[in-house]
Motif scaffolding. Structure first.
Motif, mmCIF file in Angstrom:
data_model
loop_
_atom_site.group_PDB
_atom_site.id
_atom_site.type_symbol
_atom_site.label_atom_id
_atom_site.label_comp_id
_atom_site.label_asym_id
_atom_site.label_seq_id
_atom_site.Cartn_x
_atom_site.Cartn_y
_atom_site.Cartn_z
ATOM 1 N N ILE A 67 0.793 -1.236 0.000
ATOM 2 C CA ILE A 67 0.000 0.000 0.000
ATOM 3 C C ILE A 67 0.828 1.292 0.000
ATOM 4 O O ILE A 67 0.797 2.008 -1.001
ATOM 5 C CB ILE A 67 -1.068 -0.042 1.110
ATOM 6 C CG1 ILE A 67 -1.973 -1.243 0.797
ATOM 7 C CG2 ILE A 67 -1.897 1.256 1.117
ATOM 8 C CD1 ILE A 67 -3.041 -1.514 1.801
ATOM 9 N N PRO A 68 1.580 1.591 1.059
ATOM 10 C CA PRO A 68 2.257 2.903 1.037
ATOM 11 C C PRO A 68 3.203 3.072 -0.153
ATOM 12 O O PRO A 68 3.193 4.118 -0.805
ATOM 13 C CB PRO A 68 3.057 2.954 2.348
ATOM 14 C CG PRO A 68 2.648 1.781 3.148
ATOM 15 C CD PRO A 68 1.886 0.839 2.286
ATOM 16 N N ILE A 69 3.989 2.043 -0.445
ATOM 17 C CA ILE A 69 4.924 2.193 -1.560
ATOM 18 C C ILE A 69 4.175 2.414 -2.860
ATOM 19 O O ILE A 69 4.495 3.299 -3.646
ATOM 20 C CB ILE A 69 5.838 0.947 -1.673
ATOM 21 C CG1 ILE A 69 6.775 0.911 -0.468
ATOM 22 C CG2 ILE A 69 6.612 0.959 -2.975
ATOM 23 C CD1 ILE A 69 7.986 0.062 -0.661
ATOM 24 N N VAL A 70 3.137 1.600 -3.057
ATOM 25 C CA VAL A 70 2.390 1.723 -4.304
ATOM 26 C C VAL A 70 1.798 3.123 -4.447
ATOM 27 O O VAL A 70 1.880 3.747 -5.513
ATOM 28 C CB VAL A 70 1.302 0.631 -4.396
ATOM 29 C CG1 VAL A 70 0.294 0.957 -5.488
ATOM 30 C CG2 VAL A 70 1.951 -0.733 -4.642
ATOM 31 N N ILE A 71 1.269 3.660 -3.360
ATOM 32 C CA ILE A 71 0.647 4.990 -3.459
ATOM 33 C C ILE A 71 1.684 6.066 -3.754
ATOM 34 O O ILE A 71 1.546 6.861 -4.685
ATOM 35 C CB ILE A 71 -0.123 5.330 -2.162
ATOM 36 C CG1 ILE A 71 -1.323 4.385 -2.029
ATOM 37 C CG2 ILE A 71 -0.587 6.782 -2.171
ATOM 38 C CD1 ILE A 71 -2.078 4.532 -0.734
ATOM 39 N N VAL A 72 2.765 6.068 -2.955
ATOM 40 C CA VAL A 72 3.765 7.129 -3.135
ATOM 41 C C VAL A 72 4.411 7.041 -4.514
ATOM 42 O O VAL A 72 4.626 8.045 -5.190
ATOM 43 C CB VAL A 72 4.838 7.054 -2.018
ATOM 44 C CG1 VAL A 72 5.937 8.064 -2.277
ATOM 45 C CG2 VAL A 72 4.200 7.294 -0.669
ATOM 46 N N VAL A 73 4.687 5.823 -4.941
ATOM 47 C CA VAL A 73 5.353 5.668 -6.233
ATOM 48 C C VAL A 73 4.391 6.031 -7.375
ATOM 49 O O VAL A 73 4.792 6.642 -8.367
ATOM 50 C CB VAL A 73 5.918 4.239 -6.383
ATOM 51 C CG1 VAL A 73 6.499 4.023 -7.764
ATOM 52 C CG2 VAL A 73 6.991 3.990 -5.336
ATOM 53 N N LEU A 74 3.128 5.701 -7.194
ATOM 54 C CA LEU A 74 2.133 6.062 -8.205
ATOM 55 C C LEU A 74 2.028 7.585 -8.356
ATOM 56 O O LEU A 74 2.015 8.114 -9.469
ATOM 57 C CB LEU A 74 0.775 5.479 -7.812
ATOM 58 C CG LEU A 74 -0.273 5.310 -8.895
ATOM 59 C CD1 LEU A 74 0.242 4.402 -9.999
ATOM 60 C CD2 LEU A 74 -1.555 4.738 -8.290
ATOM 61 N N VAL A 75 1.986 8.277 -7.228
ATOM 62 C CA VAL A 75 1.911 9.744 -7.276
ATOM 63 C C VAL A 75 3.178 10.297 -7.937
ATOM 64 O O VAL A 75 3.119 11.186 -8.797
ATOM 65 C CB VAL A 75 1.735 10.333 -5.851
ATOM 66 C CG1 VAL A 75 1.854 11.852 -5.878
ATOM 67 C CG2 VAL A 75 0.398 9.905 -5.263
#
Ligand code: TRP
Length: 451
Positions: free
Chosen positions: A419-427
């Motif tokens: 979750i956190p990695i996916v969100i930050v990297v997506l942004v």
């Protein structure tokens, strides 16, 4: 065919550190930090390395050690459907990065030679900038790009892993010692306190106002400097035995790599401030201009400069090798091509792709922004999604080998990846794409229009 494994226990760490430590730390880190406002960027970057870089390096390690394959084959074996094609992204990324990486590495070779033939005794920063202008593009740049690529091809064609291990063992401590010496000298300059303020006191207002450019820049730099997002760490871990503790190996690699980049800032910024240069304006020439002005003044600067530039050249070599190795191991494993022709064909193609960079530095931006802002971030995002959502059980199990009592930390890692990695990297990816589109329709379109 029996797959080779690392000759010594330390071999893997040394090779991975050799891959991570390179132009990303010494050339790219200081000018990106300067462009993004100094301390504000440093803070976000350090946060990214710890919270995203460290879990992401483990993602690549588990895939590599579990499958014992090149990245393209690894993803194909583990995944199904569209995942099969992710490996292609790595191949494209490798081509793009190595093409300009080799040109910049050639500049370091050229500066080593300048020290040997003429020394760095230039009258002032104006001359240092002119010198860089002469080295960066033109025939010299092309020639040294060719020399550097020939070295990379030769090493990969010969498959000399021992050579890499010994080289890294000597080079990394030597680079740290030299950088510390230069940083100590920098601290004696009158300008140092202003430089430290700039480098170390973050202004949160700056972060708040510029997060749209700081975030993708920090993500791109974190992935680039740790050699993540195109399968290098998958490849290196594929030669690894089950008994290694992947988490502590990752810790050593991330710490050393980050330490070196941070020390470079303590060298570059005092010298830039002392020379009255704007840290945001130096771009690709920042490290060269700041250091040649320094080497011109320090007693023994000529020798120091030769050793320093030469060693960065070696550091760049051990990084470049890791990129070409991904591409060549793919051809060997998947298409059954022999090592020597594979290295030669891919190496020559990469050399040709880099030629425009030696003609005009706009191509450096064109390639670097694409690789860093888009391709590596996308690659890391896909790997995080893959490990977090497609093969989490395999990944957790693989991580626990060689680690006694991983316990709930394995689950925590999977959740961070999910979750956190996916969100930050997506942004970051979104912002990186917007930024790149802006470059294409702005600076690059202007450049084209001026032809
Ligand atoms: N990390 C290296 C450096 O900082 C460059 C590098 C090597 C790299 N292999 C990579 C960057 C793979 C991205 C992907 O100089």
């Amino acid at each position: 065919m029996v797959r080779e494994t690392w000759a010594t226990r330390a071999g893997f760490i040394l090779a991975a550190v050799g891959s991570a430590v390179g132009l990303g730390n010494i050339w790219r880190f200081p000018f990106i930090t300067g462009q993004e406002g100094g301390a504000a960027f440093l803070l976000v970057y350090l946060g990214f390395v710890a919270l995203i870089g460290f879990p992401a390096i483990l993602v690549e390690f588990v895939i590599g050690r579990y499958t014992k394959l090149n990245p393209v084959g690894a993803i194909r074996e583990l995944g199904s459907g569209a995942w099969k094609y992710v490996g292609w992204l790595f191949v494209v990324t490798g081509f793009v990065i190595l093409s300009y990486y080799s040109v910049v590495a050639g500049w370091f070779l050229r500066y080593t030679l300048i020290g040997i033939t003429d020394g760095y005794a230039l009258a002032g920063p104006g001359e240092a900038e002119a010198l860089f202008g002469g080295v960066a593009t033109g025939l010299d740049s092309l020639l040294f790009h060719a020399v550097f690529m020939a070295l990379v091809i030769g090493i990969i064609a010969a498959g000399v892993r021992q050579g890499i291990e010994v080289g890294v063992k000597l080079m990394v401590p030597a680079i740290i010692a030299l950088l510390l010496g230069l940083a100590a000298y920098g601290s004696t300059l009158d300008a140092s306190s202003a430089a430290y303020g700039y480098y170390l006191s973050p202004d949160f207002g700056v972060i708040a106002a510029n997060w749209q450019s700081i975030l993708p820049a920090a993500a791109g730099q974190a992935f680039f400097t740790l050699s993540l997002g195109m399968g290098v760490m998958i490849t290196y871990a594929s030669y690894l035995g089950e008994d290694r503790n992947l988490a502590s190996d990752a810790g050593v690699i991330v710490t050393l790599d980050t330490l070196i980049a941070v020390i470079v800032g303590f060298v570059v910024f005092p010298f830039l401030f002392a020379a009255g240069l704007d840290p945001g304006a130096g771009g690709a020439g920042e490290i060269f201009v700041s250091l040649t002005s320094a080497f011109a003044e320090i007693s023994g600067g000529r020798i120091l400069g030769i050793v320093f530039f030469g060693m960065v050249g070696i550091a760049a070599l051990s990084s470049a090798i890791s990129i070409l190795e991904v591409l060549v191991s793919y051809l060997i494993d998947e298409l059954d091509v022999a090592r020597v022709p594979a290295a030669a064909a891919v190496g020559v193609a990469i050399f040709l792709l880099g030629v425009p960079v030696t003609v005009d530095l706009i191509f450096l931006d064109l390639f670097d922004k694409l690789a860093d802002g888009v391709l590596l971030v996308l690659g890391s995002l896909l790997l995080a999604l893959f490990v977090g959502w497609v093969v989490p059980d395999v990944a957790r199990e693989e991580l626990s080998k060689g680690i006694s009592g991983l316990g709930g930390l394995g689950d925590a890692w999977i959740w961070v990846v999910r979750i956190p990695i996916v969100i930050v990297v997506l942004v970051s990816l979104y912002l990186g794409v917007v930024d790149y589109a802006g470059f294409l329709t702005g600076d690059f379109a202007d450049w084209l229009a001026a032809r």
